[in-house]
Design a protein around this motif. Sequence first.
Motif, short mmCIF file in Angstrom:
data_model
loop_
_atom_site.label_atom_id
_atom_site.label_comp_id
_atom_site.label_asym_id
_atom_site.label_seq_id
_atom_site.Cartn_x
_atom_site.Cartn_y
_atom_site.Cartn_z
N SER A 30 1.82 7.94 -3.97
CA SER A 30 1.77 7.24 -5.10
C SER A 30 0.09 6.72 -5.00
O SER A 30 -0.58 6.47 -3.79
CB SER A 30 2.55 5.95 -5.01
OG SER A 30 2.17 5.05 -4.04
N LYS A 31 -0.49 6.05 -6.11
CA LYS A 31 -1.64 5.51 -6.34
C LYS A 31 -1.75 4.42 -5.35
O LYS A 31 -2.68 4.10 -4.68
CB LYS A 31 -1.75 4.83 -7.77
CG LYS A 31 -2.95 4.05 -7.95
CD LYS A 31 -2.94 3.48 -9.49
CE LYS A 31 -4.33 2.70 -9.77
NZ LYS A 31 -4.54 1.57 -8.67
N ASP A 32 -0.44 3.47 -5.01
CA ASP A 32 -0.78 2.42 -4.21
C ASP A 32 -1.15 2.94 -2.57
O ASP A 32 -1.75 2.30 -1.86
CB ASP A 32 0.83 1.71 -4.13
CG ASP A 32 0.96 0.85 -5.27
OD1 ASP A 32 0.09 0.59 -5.90
OD2 ASP A 32 2.26 0.52 -5.32
N ASP A 33 -0.47 4.15 -2.36
CA ASP A 33 -0.89 4.76 -1.22
C ASP A 33 -2.50 5.17 -0.96
O ASP A 33 -2.98 4.92 -0.02
CB ASP A 33 -0.17 6.02 -0.83
CG ASP A 33 1.36 5.75 -0.79
OD1 ASP A 33 1.99 4.72 -0.25
OD2 ASP A 33 2.23 6.64 -1.11
N ASP A 35 -4.79 3.70 -2.69
CA ASP A 35 -5.43 2.31 -2.74
C ASP A 35 -5.46 1.84 -1.41
O ASP A 35 -6.42 1.11 -0.81
CB ASP A 35 -4.97 1.32 -3.77
CG ASP A 35 -5.25 1.85 -5.27
OD1 ASP A 35 -6.06 2.84 -5.64
OD2 ASP A 35 -4.73 1.30 -6.45
N THR A 36 -4.38 1.67 -0.84
CA THR A 36 -4.01 1.15 0.56
C THR A 36 -5.23 1.55 1.46
O THR A 36 -5.75 0.92 2.39
CB THR A 36 -2.81 1.40 1.19
OG1 THR A 36 -1.78 0.65 0.29
CG2 THR A 36 -2.62 1.05 2.54
N THR A 39 -8.68 0.70 0.76
CA THR A 39 -9.02 -0.67 0.67
C THR A 39 -9.06 -1.05 2.30
O THR A 39 -10.04 -1.39 2.67
CB THR A 39 -7.62 -1.50 0.44
OG1 THR A 39 -7.47 -1.33 -1.04
CG2 THR A 39 -7.90 -2.80 0.67
N ASP A 45 -10.91 -4.82 -2.89
CA ASP A 45 -9.41 -5.33 -3.25
C ASP A 45 -9.13 -4.25 -4.21
O ASP A 45 -10.12 -3.62 -4.85
CB ASP A 45 -9.22 -6.59 -3.15
CG ASP A 45 -10.05 -7.30 -4.23
OD1 ASP A 45 -10.80 -6.50 -5.02
OD2 ASP A 45 -10.27 -8.67 -4.28
N GLU A 46 -8.02 -4.58 -4.95
CA GLU A 46 -7.36 -3.74 -6.12
C GLU A 46 -8.70 -3.92 -7.00
O GLU A 46 -8.87 -3.22 -7.96
CB GLU A 46 -6.07 -4.33 -6.63
CG GLU A 46 -5.62 -3.38 -7.66
CD GLU A 46 -4.15 -3.49 -8.02
OE1 GLU A 46 -3.69 -3.30 -9.10
OE2 GLU A 46 -3.40 -4.14 -7.12
#
Length: 121
Positions: A30-33, A35-36, A39, A45-46
């Motif tokens: 995912s996008k979260d992965d 971004d993690t 980051t 940060d986001e």
Amino acid sequence: MAHNMERIRRMSFASIYPLYLEKVERKGRSKDDVDTVITWLTGYDEAGLERVVADETDLETFFAQAPAMNPNASLITGLICGYRVEEIEDPFMQQVRWMDKLVDEVARGKKMTSILRGSTV
């Protein structure tokens, strides 16, 4: 080679970010992965990531203004685009390849603790 390096320095983060997302989403991540790992590497940060995308910040500025490059980034090793990331002498190109390598590891399904070199976000 120098011309190619200059082209990479001037590329916007906004131009490669969607490519990273496509690469990992094709593999069920995912996008979260993404971004993690970005980051973890850069300290953005986001909101910071959203800002550099919206501002079309170039890669050289993206890394130069990174809030906090992770001290464990030097633990990122292996091949990416035919180069051993730990042997790249130009600091900027090494940072770019570190980011590429992290996203590649996300796409390959590695565990996040392994990708983040044993740390957590």
